[in-house]
Enzyme design. Structure first.
Site, PDB file in Angstrom:
ATOM      1  N   GLY A 176       0.815  -1.209   0.000  1.00 18.23           N
ATOM      2  CA  GLY A 176       0.000   0.000   0.000  1.00 18.23           C
ATOM      3  C   GLY A 176       0.842   1.250   0.000  1.00 18.23           C
ATOM      4  O   GLY A 176       2.057   1.187  -0.205  1.00 18.23           O
ATOM      5  N   ASN A 177       0.202   2.392   0.186  1.00 19.03           N
ATOM      6  CA  ASN A 177       0.929   3.666   0.237  1.00 19.03           C
ATOM      7  C   ASN A 177       0.284   4.586   1.269  1.00 19.03           C
ATOM      8  O   ASN A 177      -0.711   4.230   1.893  1.00 19.03           O
ATOM      9  CB  ASN A 177       0.978   4.302  -1.156  1.00 19.03           C
ATOM     10  CG  ASN A 177      -0.393   4.679  -1.679  1.00 19.03           C
ATOM     11  OD1 ASN A 177      -1.049   5.562  -1.157  1.00 19.03           O
ATOM     12  ND2 ASN A 177      -0.842   3.954  -2.711  1.00 19.03           N
ATOM     13  N   ARG A 178       0.876   5.760   1.448  1.00 15.13           N
ATOM     14  CA  ARG A 178       0.505   6.640   2.560  1.00 15.13           C
ATOM     15  C   ARG A 178      -0.625   7.615   2.256  1.00 15.13           C
ATOM     16  O   ARG A 178      -0.882   8.521   3.051  1.00 15.13           O
ATOM     17  CB  ARG A 178       1.722   7.456   3.010  1.00 15.13           C
ATOM     18  CG  ARG A 178       2.816   6.640   3.644  1.00 15.13           C
ATOM     19  CD  ARG A 178       3.936   7.572   4.099  1.00 15.13           C
ATOM     20  NE  ARG A 178       5.090   6.830   4.558  1.00 15.13           N
ATOM     21  CZ  ARG A 178       5.209   6.298   5.780  1.00 15.13           C
ATOM     22  NH1 ARG A 178       4.235   6.444   6.652  1.00 15.13           N
ATOM     23  NH2 ARG A 178       6.294   5.642   6.105  1.00 15.13           N
ATOM     24  N   SER A 179      -1.271   7.494   1.110  1.00 13.75           N
ATOM     25  CA  SER A 179      -2.311   8.476   0.789  1.00 13.75           C
ATOM     26  C   SER A 179      -3.477   8.382   1.772  1.00 13.75           C
ATOM     27  O   SER A 179      -4.004   7.307   2.026  1.00 13.75           O
ATOM     28  CB  SER A 179      -2.818   8.248  -0.636  1.00 13.75           C
ATOM     29  OG  SER A 179      -3.868   9.155  -0.897  1.00 13.75           O
ATOM     30  N   ALA A 183      -3.654   7.942  -5.146  1.00 14.27           N
ATOM     31  CA  ALA A 183      -2.315   7.384  -5.314  1.00 14.27           C
ATOM     32  C   ALA A 183      -2.504   5.935  -5.759  1.00 14.27           C
ATOM     33  O   ALA A 183      -2.889   5.070  -4.972  1.00 14.27           O
ATOM     34  CB  ALA A 183      -1.548   7.450  -4.004  1.00 14.27           C
TER      35      ALA A 183
END
Ligand code: CTP
Ligand code: CA
Length: 230
Positions: free
Chosen positions: A33-36, A101
């Site tokens: 995943g990512n930090r958005s 994102a």
């Protein structure tokens, strides 16, 4: 503009906004995943509702309440997001704003069962494959009268990378912001420059609430929409 909220200049328009960050599954319990946080996309949805638009918000993995008055489609992966965004874009959308994102890569193999560790053996490497580029796909399709907006997260050479990305993606507007661990993600404020494919001057948006940047983006979108009913 601060006047947007009562100008209702997007009345009769359908706008599509993507928000949050996609998750790419490794097995039933794990993902990349990512930090958005989704805050910028949600601000775009709220301000578009306030300006009178019909709003479809395609939300990936956000922990935020549904904005009143928007239709929210929840998705998890980039593939899910692609389907939902293209379907909404084909539903008479006047503008599509890709604030999400989207993961560039996903694991090449999804394991139906939880990946286990074996004592004494090292982990297997995770092979990745590239995800479809939703924004580039939107930009490459014929979209008469539809305004396509991308975001660019850059850590360095922000303007040069932004201009190159605008050309590569084939979108009408590109909102470029500088990212770093603490600069953007999960913060209520943002700062950006909006680049346009039509050669008009870049619009610099000073650091402020994500709603303010959202209103500037809608101003730029509204200026590029065909007159209503055409
Ligand atoms: N985007 C997309 N589909 C992808 C990757 C990105 O639609 N598979 C969209 C994002 O929503 C954003 C824009 O493309 O609006 C730019 O994303 P960014 O990550 O900055 O650009 P990339 O083209 O992925 O380039 P890179 O990450 O290598 O800088
Ligand atoms: Ca990317």
């Amino acid at each position: 503009s601060p006047w947007g909220a009562w100008e209702r200049d997007l009345a009769g328009r359908h706008v599509v906004v993507s928000a949050g960050g996609t998750r790419e599954a490794l097995d039933p319990v794990r993902f990349l995943g990512n930090r958005s946080s989704g805050l910028q996309g949600y601000a775009l949805a709220r301000t578009a509702v306030a300006r009178g638009a019909r709003v479809t918000l395609v939300a990936a993995n956000v922990a935020l309440p549904d904005p009143a008055g928007a239709r929210v489609v929840r998705v998890e992966s980039a593939e899910d997001m692609r389907k939902a965004v293209l379907a909404a874009a084909d539903d008479g959308a006047d503008a599509v704003v890709m604030a999400a994102a989207v993961a560039d890569f996903r694991p090449a193999d999804y394991r139906d069962a939880k990946i286990k560790k074996t004592p004494g053996e090292g982990p297997e490497p995770i092979r990745l494959v590239q995800n479809p580029d939703i924004l580039a796909e939107l930009g490459a399709r014929p979209h008469p009268g539809q305004v396509i907006v991308g975001f660019a997260a850059e850590t360095h050479d922000v303007l040069a990378n932004g201009r190159a990305k605008l050309a590569r993606k084939g979108c009408d507007l590109l909102v470029v912001n500088q990212v770093g661990a603490e600069l953007t993600f999960g913060r209520p404020d943002n700062e950006a420059v909006v680049l346009a494919a039509d050669g008009s001057a870049p619009v610099q948006v000073p650091r402020g609430p994500k709603e303010d940047l959202a209103d500037v983006i809608w101003d730029q979108v509204a200026a590029r929409l065909a007159p209503p009913g055409v």
